[in-house]
Enzyme design. Structure first.
Site, PDB file in Angstrom:
ATOM      1  N   VAL A 178       0.832  -1.198   0.000  1.00 31.64           N
ATOM      2  CA  VAL A 178       0.000   0.000   0.000  1.00 31.64           C
ATOM      3  C   VAL A 178       0.872   1.255   0.000  1.00 31.64           C
ATOM      4  O   VAL A 178       0.376   2.366  -0.031  1.00 31.64           O
ATOM      5  CB  VAL A 178      -0.967   0.037   1.212  1.00 31.64           C
ATOM      6  CG1 VAL A 178      -1.989  -1.071   1.113  1.00 31.64           C
ATOM      7  CG2 VAL A 178      -0.206  -0.037   2.536  1.00 31.64           C
ATOM      8  N   ASP A 179       2.197   1.049   0.066  1.00 31.43           N
ATOM      9  CA  ASP A 179       3.099   2.201   0.031  1.00 31.43           C
ATOM     10  C   ASP A 179       3.805   2.242  -1.326  1.00 31.43           C
ATOM     11  O   ASP A 179       3.448   1.529  -2.250  1.00 31.43           O
ATOM     12  CB  ASP A 179       4.114   2.133   1.179  1.00 31.43           C
ATOM     13  CG  ASP A 179       4.872   0.807   1.190  1.00 31.43           C
ATOM     14  OD1 ASP A 179       4.725   0.018   0.234  1.00 31.43           O
ATOM     15  OD2 ASP A 179       5.621   0.571   2.150  1.00 31.43           O
ATOM     16  N   ASP A 180       4.829   3.079  -1.447  1.00 32.96           N
ATOM     17  CA  ASP A 180       5.488   3.232  -2.744  1.00 32.96           C
ATOM     18  C   ASP A 180       6.661   2.276  -2.896  1.00 32.96           C
ATOM     19  O   ASP A 180       7.774   2.674  -3.227  1.00 32.96           O
ATOM     20  CB  ASP A 180       5.935   4.681  -2.919  1.00 32.96           C
ATOM     21  CG  ASP A 180       4.733   5.601  -2.958  1.00 32.96           C
ATOM     22  OD1 ASP A 180       3.702   5.185  -3.513  1.00 32.96           O
ATOM     23  OD2 ASP A 180       4.819   6.710  -2.414  1.00 32.96           O
TER      24      ASP A 180
END
Ligand code: WT7
Length: 678
Positions: free
Chosen positions: A545-547
């Site tokens: 869900v992050d980069d």
């Protein structure tokens, strides 16, 4: 002494006791001996014990290993909530042990000194070597004595930049023996990346090899080390005193670049050292190793693991995940440069006394049958690999697999990224002939060991689900606001309480540790993954869900790639995202905005890709560079990656609301400027 050579006698075991046969829609699994956990009810009972009384449960598991001093009655303490003070935790406090002792001496003492410890398969057919537990112990001790002779003491960091040869796990074990903290840098990382890691760890010693052949390419490891040390020196770091070099036939000694007085040959130095080295009895919470990993922001973090908890976590998970008994033939295809190679190639398997296959080539070299030939040749019982390898071999057709005898296989594991049902089915049906459970293990560099995973034969699995939490693991699904979701649902995966093998800090930066993992949701460890829980309580990881991009199971930070691209004089701005890829899982797609005076050319394209290769490594190179007239940003200047992802994936009808963009017309410009090859 009795020769317990695991692959020359006891390979064919399938005529033995057939215990469990389960015909469900997706699994027919046959155990040839009493599995460690027989069914879900037994698992539930053990899991309940592990969360109700973690201290007692893990003390019970820790009894499998040798401790020079036992832990205190209250060995486990923790704070997971930043509002209550610094994040901290301990397991087995007061206990003393040593990983190399438990991986090696313990088996020699148990009469397994002549059992094969490593079976090494090199780059080419016929390139093979075996080492017994006694031989590995001796070599480990010799290297440990050499390290001590160089002044290496407990707590010092040793950087290891070696290919997949027996000397790599031996170097890890030698560090562990004297309490040095190993920091392995994957051989695919560039000189820049290596320099950064040597500096960050304040390393005085580097262990490497002259070069290595990987498929048809030679990688000049020693030359890369020289370059890295040179780069570090330019930045003011001049503390590397010794470089120990293992000679590989890929590059003979006469041709290896050499710095007199600093460099030392393994074959000259190590064989002369005493063949026994007294282990350093480490406190349970003393550091064991660190390993750099990428996140969504900043430079890679040195994830620090400690001794006691990591040992018990690695040993216990490896035993239960793969239903291991001493002498089993086990093969994990990971490279020691990643966490899987630490926990499930070196420490976990050796803590369980297996015969361990070490593979020093690439899966389809010289042909697509290589892996299955290895399975046949050594009677491999457990195979642990990554979805990307499965997908890459699947393309060549089933005959490469079926022409080899795979009847020794019992358990098939996967790790690193979500496995798509198609690859899962192929692994299960074609590779495993429908009789081997698929153990899909979810975990991270930070967790040290598997967290959500099936236990073989204990319950029927579903393709694509890592199923249930391992003992001691309490996953929760959170909403964006941090509320726990009960029952079936989807949210952000977090963990509620510590487990023994979890990281203790980011090397040299405890605040970064707290900010990265404990600040978003107070009181929980934040994993960075999205996840769904179904009506059976099974967990389905949906991806980051992050980069962070997951390329062939390798974690790549978008910020790192962007910083490499913007290092080019002509690059004004860059934004990097992951797009679905049939074999790699995700591939890297880079939006690059050039300065007004620059024109996009093939030459500029190559220069940008080469910058990423030289600052990080080839595995992080973008597959696509999209010359972007501008980037979609919010009014506060934040790049809207969601929009970039949709454009790259050609999902133009799912762009969503773009009205909040500072310059909404950028979206049309980006759509119009998409590279022709897509
Ligand atoms: C990230 C961790 C764990 C060793 C290899 C990677 C993804 C890992 C699975 C799985 C779905 C998975 C997650 C995780 N991941 N295993 N079985 N199913 N996703 O370690 O480099 O630290 O990466 O890999 O996104 O957060 P890592």
């Amino acid at each position: 002494m009795e020769n317990i050579c695991a692959f020359t006698g006891g390979g064919r075991r399938f005529s033995q006791l057939i215990l469990a046969r389960r015909d469900t829609s997706n699994s027919v699994e046959v155990a040839d001996r009493q599995p460690l956990v027989k069914d879900r009810a037994e698992y539930e009972r053990l899991h309940k014990w592990s969360v109700d009384d973690p201290q007692d449960f893990w003390a019970h598991m820790a009894h499998d290993y040798y401790w020079a001093k036992k832990w205190e009655a209250n060995h486990h303490e923790y704070n997971f909530d930043m509002r209550k003070g610094p994040i901290s935790l301990s397991w087995f406090k007061g206990g003393r042990t040593n990983l190399s002792y438990n991986c090696l001496d313990r088996w020699v003492a148990a009469g397994r000194g002549n059992q094969v410890c490593f079976i090494w398969e090199g780059n080419d057919y016929g390139h093979e070597r075996t080492m017994t537990y006694q031989q590995v112990l001796t070599e480990t001790c010799r290297l440990a004595n050499w390290l001590r002779g160089q002044g290496v003491r407990k707590g010092d960091v040793v950087t290891i930049y070696l290919p997949m040869i027996c000397e790599l796990p031996i170097a890890m074990l030698a560090c562990a023996r004297i309490g040095a903290v190993h920091s392995i840098v994957f051989g695919g990382f560039s000189a820049d990346a290596l320099a950064q890691r040597i500096e960050d760890g304040n390393s005085r010693i580097v262990i490497t090899a002259s070069a290595v052949n990987r498929a048809t390419k030679r990688v000049d490891l020693k030359a890369i080390v020289d370059e890295a040390i040179g780069k570090a020196a330019k930045e003011g770091y001049r503390d590397v005193q010794r470089v120990l070099v293992y000679e590989k036939s890929a590059l003979p000694r006469e041709q290896t670049p050499w710095v007199l007085g600093r460099d030392a040959w393994w074959h000259r130095e190590i064989p002369q050292r005493p063949e026994y080295c007294e282990p350093e009895w480490m406190d349970a919470e003393d550091p064991l190793f660190m390993l750099y990993t990428s996140g969504s922001t900043g430079k890679p973090k040195g994830v620090l693991h400690t001794t006691g908890g990591y040992m018990v976590g690695a040993g216990t998970t490896c035993k239960y995940l793969f239903d291991l008994r001493p002498g089993d033939v086990y093969w994990c295809t990971a490279d020691c440069g990643w966490i899987t190679g630490h926990t499930y190639l070196t420490y976990g398997p050796l803590l369980n006394g297996v015969t361990n296959v070490l593979f020093g080539s690439t899966p389809a070299h010289p042909d697509a049958g290589r892996c299955w030939r290895i399975v046949e040749k050594y009677n491999v019982r457990v195979l642990y690999t990554a979805p990307t390898l499965i997908r890459s071999l699947m393309q060549f057709g089933d005959h490469w697999v079926t022409q080899h005898d795979r009847s020794s296989l019992r358990i098939l594991g996967t790790v690193g990224e979500p496995i798509n049902p198609h690859a899962w089915e192929w692994y299960h049906q074609v590779v495993g002939e429908g009789r081997c459970p698929i153990v899909d293990t979810w975990w991270q560099t930070e967790t040290g060991a598997a967290m959500i995973t099936p236990l073989p034969y204990a319950w029927a699995t579903k393709p694509g689900s890592a199923t249930l939490p391992f003992f001691g693991v309490q996953p929760v699904l959170l909403t964006d606001k941090g509320e726990e979701i009960q029952g079936p649902g989807e949210g952000i995966l977090a963990i509620k309480a510590p487990w023994p093998s979890m990281m203790r800090t980011v090397y040299g930066d405890h605040e970064r540790f707290e900010m990265t993992y404990f600040s978003a949701f107070k009181g929980y460890y934040f994993t960075g993954d999205g996840c769904r829980r179904d009506e059976d309580g099974f967990y389905w990881i949906t991806g980051r869900v992050d980069d962070v991009i997951n390329v062939s199971g390798h974690r790549v930070g978008t910020a790192e790639v962007e910083s490499a691209l913007t290092a080019h004089d002509m690059c004004a701005e860059a934004a990097v995202i992951g797009v679905p890829h049939a074999v790699k899982g995700e591939s890297i797609y880079a939006y690059v905005t050039l300065l007004d005076e620059a024109t996009p050319t093939a030459k500029l394209h190559a220069e940008l890709v080469n910058l990423v290769k030289s600052q990080i490594g080839s595995f992080a190179a973008p597959d696509v560079i999209h010359w972007a007239p501008g980037l979609p940003k919010t009014r506060s200047g934040k790049i809207m990656r969601r929009v970039l992802r949709k454009i790259a994936a050609d999902q133009l009808d799912e762009l969503g609301d773009t009205s909040t963009l500072a310059e909404p017309q950028v979206v049309d410009q980006l759509i119009a400027s998409r590279p022709k090859t897509l």
